[in-house]
Motif scaffolding. Structure first.
Motif, short mmCIF file in Angstrom:
data_model
loop_
_atom_site.label_atom_id
_atom_site.label_comp_id
_atom_site.label_asym_id
_atom_site.label_seq_id
_atom_site.Cartn_x
_atom_site.Cartn_y
_atom_site.Cartn_z
N LEU A 65 -10.03 -14.24 -21.49
CA LEU A 65 -8.60 -14.00 -21.66
C LEU A 65 -7.97 -14.96 -22.67
O LEU A 65 -6.80 -14.83 -22.99
N ASN A 66 -8.78 -15.93 -23.13
CA ASN A 66 -8.27 -16.88 -24.13
C ASN A 66 -8.27 -16.21 -25.50
O ASN A 66 -9.32 -15.74 -25.96
N PRO A 67 -7.13 -16.16 -26.19
CA PRO A 67 -7.06 -15.46 -27.48
C PRO A 67 -7.72 -16.19 -28.63
O PRO A 67 -7.89 -15.61 -29.71
N ASP A 68 -8.11 -17.46 -28.42
CA ASP A 68 -8.66 -18.25 -29.51
C ASP A 68 -10.19 -18.21 -29.48
O ASP A 68 -10.82 -18.72 -28.54
N HIS A 123 -1.62 -14.56 -19.01
CA HIS A 123 -1.43 -13.54 -20.03
C HIS A 123 -2.74 -12.79 -20.26
O HIS A 123 -3.78 -13.39 -20.52
N PRO A 166 -4.63 -10.36 -22.62
CA PRO A 166 -4.62 -9.75 -23.96
C PRO A 166 -5.31 -8.40 -23.95
O PRO A 166 -5.99 -8.03 -22.98
N GLU A 167 -5.13 -7.66 -25.03
CA GLU A 167 -5.86 -6.41 -25.18
C GLU A 167 -7.31 -6.71 -25.58
O GLU A 167 -7.55 -7.37 -26.58
N LEU A 168 -8.25 -6.24 -24.77
CA LEU A 168 -9.66 -6.46 -25.04
C LEU A 168 -10.34 -5.11 -25.23
O LEU A 168 -10.08 -4.17 -24.46
#
Length: 320
Positions: free
Chosen positions: A122-125, A291, A293-295
């Protein structure tokens, strides 16, 4: 290896294939080259970078061999996936740990790594996803069975009872059992920047007594909230946008952290509270949000189900 010639500190090595190589060596290195049993052994002594390259290649080959025995992981085009958890690629250090747990038939470790990678996905980085497990291993930080990890930081006492604050700005009110948060957009996400904007968490093998604060805290961190993991082998402090203080810690006579002496490094009720509030709470009744994110290949609902499964596991384990 056919012949070795040394003039001062320069050496020429004639290899069995007819080629020769030259380099600068110490007397000790020269003696090792003379006593080496193969061209490859001599080259490793003469060229440290070559040795590292060979060791890295051998590690990759060893991991590939292990992966062939895995029933959980899949390798495609030199990239590793845990399909039942996430569509994102797994860093090689985590893949090795998962395979080792499989070979040991260690269901607890497998569950721990599954929960960790669920949250890490779930981490965007991308660089955080790649470097965090290496960092935790490097600095002796515990990953709890829920997938959160235990980190450490120092804070300052305030005149208010049971309330602490950060040493740098004295603007945060920090209480045991209450989430400390910062807008992720205001954190510095440049991995190479060491001491910069964000909530700082230190590794057990790095943090020292009285380093930016007179009181030590053990904290729980969601891997999804990590914003920067400096990729250096001698800097054990990362940045996150949220952490949960769990307990006050002590330091030994060398000013080193005495790890939190609790099974799995935490009380599961903390994690249950964080995940349930973060997943199901609204902006009005919860200060902390997970949060999602879209995966590719997944839905928000399926991820919420996975998070709630982690919380339910915590409830079951707490009752056992």
């Amino acid at each position: 290896m056919q012949k070795v010639i040394k003039v001062d500190n320069k050496v020429t090595v004639f290899l069995n294939n007819g080629n020769f190589v030259e380099g600068t060596v110490t007397d000790e290195e020269f003696n090792k080259i003379v006593n080496s049993q193969s061209d490859d052994e001599a080259l490793k002594i003469l060229f440290p970078e070559y040795r590292k390259e060979v060791e890295s290649r051998n590690q990759v080959l060893s991991t590939i061999e292990k992966l062939r025995q895995s029933k959980l992981l899949r390798m495609y085009d030199n990239t590793i996936y845990w399909d039942n958890v996430s569509s994102l690629s797994i860093p090689i250090e985590l893949a090795e740990a998962i395979v080792d747990a499989e070979l040991e038939h260690n269901d607890l470790k497998i569950s721990t790594y599954r929960n960790f990678w669920t949250l890490m996905s779930l981490n965007p980085d991308e660089r955080c996803r790649k470097n965090l497990f290496w960092f935790l291993k490097r600095y002796g930080m515990t990953i709890s069975r829920c997938g959160f990890f235990v980190g450490y930081r120092n804070v300052d006492k305030t005149e208010e009872e049971n309330v602490f604050t950060d040493h740098h700005s004295h603007t945060f009110k920090i209480r045991i059992g209450e989430m400390v948060t910062m807008d992720r957009d205001k954190c510095d996400t440049v991995q190479e920047n060491t001491c910069s904007t964000g909530l700082h968490i230190g590794g057990r093998g790095w943090l020292k007594k009285n380093y930016y604060g007179n009181t030590g805290l053990a904290c729980l961190i969601n891997p999804a909230d990590v914003v920067a993991v400096p990729p250096y082998d001698n800097y054990g402090k990362l940045r996150t946008c949220a952490y949960l203080p769990m307990d006050i810690i002590q330091y030994d006579e060398n000013y080193d952290v005495i790890p939190l002496d609790v099974e799995d490094g935490f009380d599961c009720s903390y994690v249950t509270k964080v995940i349930y509030e973060g997943t199901m709470g609204t902006e009005e009744d919860s200060t902390y949000k997970i949060h999602i994110p879209e995966l590719p290949g997944t839905t928000v609902e399926s991820i919420q189900d996975k998070l709630l499964e982690i919380a339910k596991e915590c409830i079951v384990n707490r009752k056992l």
